[in-house]
Scaffold this motif. Structure first.
Motif, PDB file in Angstrom:
ATOM      1  N   ASP A 320      78.098 100.159  42.002  1.00  0.00           N
ATOM      2  CA  ASP A 320      77.464 101.397  42.466  1.00  0.00           C
ATOM      3  C   ASP A 320      77.768 102.581  41.550  1.00  0.00           C
ATOM      4  OD1 ASP A 320      75.981 102.626  44.736  1.00  0.00           O
ATOM      5  OD2 ASP A 320      77.796 103.877  44.764  1.00  0.00           O
ATOM      6  N   ILE A 321      79.001 102.696  41.111  1.00  0.00           N
ATOM      7  CA  ILE A 321      79.331 103.850  40.240  1.00  0.00           C
ATOM      8  C   ILE A 321      78.652 103.676  38.876  1.00  0.00           C
ATOM      9  CG2 ILE A 321      81.534 103.137  39.136  1.00  0.00           C
ATOM     10  CD1 ILE A 321      82.548 106.008  39.760  1.00  0.00           C
ATOM     11  N   MET A 322      78.481 102.421  38.456  1.00  0.00           N
ATOM     12  CA  MET A 322      77.769 102.193  37.181  1.00  0.00           C
ATOM     13  C   MET A 322      76.342 102.726  37.289  1.00  0.00           C
ATOM     14  SD  MET A 322      79.015  98.307  36.314  1.00  0.00           S
ATOM     15  CE  MET A 322      78.058  98.126  34.799  1.00  0.00           C
ATOM     16  N   HIS A 323      75.686 102.419  38.433  1.00  0.00           N
ATOM     17  CA  HIS A 323      74.329 102.947  38.691  1.00  0.00           C
ATOM     18  C   HIS A 323      74.342 104.466  38.705  1.00  0.00           C
ATOM     19  CE1 HIS A 323      71.411  99.890  39.513  1.00  0.00           C
ATOM     20  NE2 HIS A 323      72.248  99.206  40.280  1.00  0.00           N
ATOM     21  N   GLU A 324      75.332 105.001  39.435  1.00  0.00           N
ATOM     22  CA  GLU A 324      75.371 106.449  39.634  1.00  0.00           C
ATOM     23  C   GLU A 324      75.536 107.195  38.304  1.00  0.00           C
ATOM     24  OE1 GLU A 324      78.076 107.512  42.783  1.00  0.00           O
ATOM     25  OE2 GLU A 324      77.619 109.654  42.572  1.00  0.00           O
ATOM     26  N   VAL A 325      76.415 106.689  37.438  1.00  0.00           N
ATOM     27  CA  VAL A 325      76.621 107.367  36.146  1.00  0.00           C
ATOM     28  C   VAL A 325      75.478 107.021  35.193  1.00  0.00           C
ATOM     29  CG1 VAL A 325      78.163 107.642  34.157  1.00  0.00           C
ATOM     30  CG2 VAL A 325      79.137 107.296  36.438  1.00  0.00           C
ATOM     31  N   GLY A 326      75.008 105.774  35.237  1.00  0.00           N
ATOM     32  CA  GLY A 326      73.989 105.325  34.281  1.00  0.00           C
ATOM     33  C   GLY A 326      74.567 105.232  32.879  1.00  0.00           C
ATOM     34  N   GLU A 369      70.958  96.088  31.945  1.00  0.00           N
ATOM     35  CA  GLU A 369      69.794  96.835  32.462  1.00  0.00           C
ATOM     36  C   GLU A 369      69.928  98.328  32.181  1.00  0.00           C
ATOM     37  OE1 GLU A 369      69.132  96.128  36.675  1.00  0.00           O
ATOM     38  OE2 GLU A 369      69.588  94.001  36.362  1.00  0.00           O
ATOM     39  N   LEU A 370      71.147  98.862  32.417  1.00  0.00           N
ATOM     40  CA  LEU A 370      71.346 100.309  32.221  1.00  0.00           C
ATOM     41  C   LEU A 370      71.164 100.698  30.754  1.00  0.00           C
ATOM     42  CD1 LEU A 370      74.473 100.907  34.527  1.00  0.00           C
ATOM     43  CD2 LEU A 370      72.087 101.478  35.037  1.00  0.00           C
ATOM     44  N   SER A 371      71.681  99.846  29.836  1.00  0.00           N
ATOM     45  CA  SER A 371      71.526 100.135  28.406  1.00  0.00           C
ATOM     46  C   SER A 371      70.059 100.075  28.018  1.00  0.00           C
ATOM     47  CB  SER A 371      72.319  99.142  27.558  1.00  0.00           C
ATOM     48  OG  SER A 371      73.693  99.240  27.838  1.00  0.00           O
ATOM     49  N   ALA A 372      69.334  99.099  28.588  1.00  0.00           N
ATOM     50  CA  ALA A 372      67.906  98.975  28.275  1.00  0.00           C
ATOM     51  C   ALA A 372      67.148 100.210  28.769  1.00  0.00           C
ATOM     52  CB  ALA A 372      67.332  97.697  28.906  1.00  0.00           C
ATOM     53  N   ILE A 373      67.474 100.660  29.981  1.00  0.00           N
ATOM     54  CA  ILE A 373      66.801 101.857  30.527  1.00  0.00           C
ATOM     55  C   ILE A 373      67.081 103.054  29.627  1.00  0.00           C
ATOM     56  CG2 ILE A 373      66.814 103.542  32.448  1.00  0.00           C
ATOM     57  CD1 ILE A 373      67.484 101.164  34.322  1.00  0.00           C
ATOM     58  N   SER A 374      68.357 103.211  29.241  1.00  0.00           N
ATOM     59  CA  SER A 374      68.738 104.358  28.414  1.00  0.00           C
ATOM     60  C   SER A 374      68.017 104.294  27.065  1.00  0.00           C
ATOM     61  CB  SER A 374      70.255 104.354  28.233  1.00  0.00           C
ATOM     62  OG  SER A 374      70.624 105.194  27.185  1.00  0.00           O
ATOM     63  N   ASN A 375      67.938 103.099  26.465  1.00  0.00           N
ATOM     64  CA  ASN A 375      67.264 102.996  25.161  1.00  0.00           C
ATOM     65  C   ASN A 375      65.760 103.235  25.286  1.00  0.00           C
ATOM     66  OD1 ASN A 375      69.609 102.624  23.826  1.00  0.00           O
ATOM     67  ND2 ASN A 375      69.224 100.509  23.179  1.00  0.00           N
ATOM     68  N   ARG A 376      65.166 102.732  26.358  1.00  0.00           N
ATOM     69  CA  ARG A 376      63.716 102.949  26.531  1.00  0.00           C
ATOM     70  C   ARG A 376      63.395 104.437  26.665  1.00  0.00           C
ATOM     71  NH1 ARG A 376      63.631  98.025  29.524  1.00  0.00           N
ATOM     72  NH2 ARG A 376      63.730  99.129  31.504  1.00  0.00           N
ATOM     73  N   ARG A 377      64.343 105.170  27.288  1.00  0.00           N
ATOM     74  CA  ARG A 377      64.157 106.617  27.420  1.00  0.00           C
ATOM     75  C   ARG A 377      64.115 107.315  26.060  1.00  0.00           C
ATOM     76  NH1 ARG A 377      67.856 107.283  31.875  1.00  0.00           N
ATOM     77  NH2 ARG A 377      69.462 107.508  30.298  1.00  0.00           N
ATOM     78  N   ASP A 378      64.756 106.681  25.051  1.00  0.00           N
ATOM     79  CA  ASP A 378      64.833 107.309  23.727  1.00  0.00           C
ATOM     80  C   ASP A 378      63.596 107.056  22.872  1.00  0.00           C
ATOM     81  OD1 ASP A 378      67.228 108.426  24.281  1.00  0.00           O
ATOM     82  OD2 ASP A 378      68.426 106.865  23.308  1.00  0.00           O
TER      83      ASP A 378
END
Ligand code: 5AD
Ligand code: SF4
Length: 439
Positions: A320-326, A369-378
């Motif tokens: 949950d905290i991983m999701h929250e921080v992203g 998943e979080l790394s992929a989301i962050s990279n797609r945002r870039d």
């Protein structure tokens, strides 16, 4: 001149220490990258998890075979394993001529000479003062662009799972004068990026003649030395991420917008047993402060799966905290009990290995998943990249990093290592961004 081969395991501090060792021995040994032509092999070791130590035992067996063929070859073991296991290692690993703990590197010339004359030697004395501050490291095996500068050593935190306070001793800071002189030399040598290093880098503290130097002030001073120099730091403890430090990172364009902030667990009960001295709420409040001042700041973390007494509910709180921080990135581990630590003494290592493995897999999958989301945002964004070298995949591609520490690959063009280029990102994987240089 005789030849020295150094092999380094573990953290960035160990890599920085190996450069200090190369400097201490530079009048008697020339460095070689070929283990087969070495007269002396040094293995700089890590004890953080059992796996790290097993790997080194295996490596020492391989070196034993090499030593049988080359009777005048000397082998020495440095670093955390030397400190943790002390002279016992000389009995269990007959390949070793000497061992030296992290604060004993100045005695290496004597240890080497005495081992040659009278057999196995050791020095595992820890010091309350040693920072090797007057020793200018020999920068070998580097890209000429980015260098580490060690600014403090040791650790006083005693996280219950961790061997570091025992292997590297008490916290001590290096004088600002010698740190700034080292950075000046790096600038003269054409380096473009420094990472200020310490086990708890943001506990850095120096007081001279009533003049106080905090870590935030030191960062500001280094960043002020040249607008062309990027400044990073590693590794920090959440308890010391002060407002002053966050504001300093935000204020300077050349302080990279990347903070490694190890959380270890998302559960207050586990954090308490880990002796981390913060709660989940406190940690999130630090993250919010970072994000409110620097919405583009990347945050990475360390996570331990399956610490003593960790329940399924505790584990869900970590996810949950991983999701929250992203998090942009995470280093993820299974708990590994280390003899002599507080958790080994106080708590049973009671999470079965298959449960640890499954929880770790869930953590790794979520981070993917979080790394992929962050990279797609870039994708579509423009970044300033410091070019580090040719990409491993293709000679026609270069790689470098943006301020957020993400690796970006792009076609060569006119750029060369050490240049800053503006790149627009057009594609990504969870690990890498791909872009084009904009002229
Ligand atoms: N078991 C597993 N991981 C550990 N770490 C430190 N000690 C242990 C241990 N006993 C991890 C922590 C730390 C990182 C450097 O290694 O996450 O932040
Ligand atoms: Fe390994 Fe920790 Fe020692 Fe670094 S300080 S080498 S991570 S045990």
């Amino acid at each position: 001149m005789k030849k020295l081969y150094i092999e380094t395991y573990g953290c960035q501090m160990n890599f920085a220490d190996s450069e200090v060792v190369a400097s201490i021995l530079k009048d008697i040994f020339a460095l070689t990258g070929d283990v087969n032509e070495a007269d002396l092999i040094l293995i700089n070791t890590c004890s953080i998890r059992d796996k790290a130590e097993q790997r080194i035992h295996k490596r020492l067996q391989e070196l034993e075979a090499l030593k049988k063929k080359r009777r005048d070859l000397q082998v020495g073991l440095l670093g955390c394993m030397a400190e943790r296991m002390k002279e016992e290692l000389l009995e269990t690993e007959p390949v070793l001529d000497f061992i030296a703990g992290p604060d004993a590197y100045r005695s290496l010339p004597q240890l080497i000479a005495e081992a040659r004359q009278s057999g196995p030697q050791f020095n595992v004395m820890l010091s309350e003062e040693e920072t090797y501050e007057d020793i200018l490291p020999v920068r070998y095996d580097v890209n000429g662009v980015s260098a580490f500068v060690s600014i403090m050593r040791g650790c006083n935190n005693f996280c219950s799972y961790c061997v570091v306070p025992y292997t590297r001793g008490r916290e001590r800071s290096r004088s600002p004068k010698t740190i700034l002189a080292e950075v000046e030399q790096l600038l003269r040598d054409g380096f473009k990026e420094v990472t200020l290093l310490g086990q708890n880098v943001n506990s850095y503290h120096w007081n001279e003649g009533g003049e106080e130097m905090t870590f935030a002030k030191l960062m500001a001073t280094v960043a002020g030395m040249s607008p062309d120099l990027r400044v990073r730091f590693a590794t920090s403890h959440p308890k010391d991420i002060s407002d002053e430090l966050i504001e300093t990172i935000a204020r300077y364009d050349n302080i990279c917008k990347y903070i490694h902030l190890p959380v270890q667990s998302g559960s207050d009960a586990v954090l308490k047993r880990m002796n981390r001295s913060y709660t989940r709420d406190y940690y999130m409040q630090r993250v919010q402060k970072i994000k409110s001042l620097m919405p583009d700041c990347a945050i990475s973390t360390d996570i331990i799966a399956g610490f003593c007494g960790e329940t399924e509910e505790d584990h869900l709180q970590t996810l949950d905290i991983m999701h929250e921080v992203g998090y942009e990135y995470a280093y993820m581990f299974k708990y590994s009990e280390r003899g002599g630590t507080l958790s080994a003494k106080r708590y049973a290592d009671d999470v079965p290995d298959e449960v640890k493995t499954r929880r770790l897999e869930e953590i790794i999958a979520l981070q993917g998943e979080l790394s992929a989301i962050s990279n797609r945002r870039d994708v579509g964004k423009r970044f300033q990249i410091l070019v580090e070298g040719a990409s491993k995949r293709s000679e026609d591609q270069l790689y470098g990093r943006n301020s957020q520490n993400k690796v970006v690959i792009f076609p060569c063009g006119q750029a060369k290592p050490g240049d800053y280029v503006e790149v627009v990102v057009h594609d990504c994987t969870p690990a890498t961004l791909f872009g084009e240089v904009i002229e």
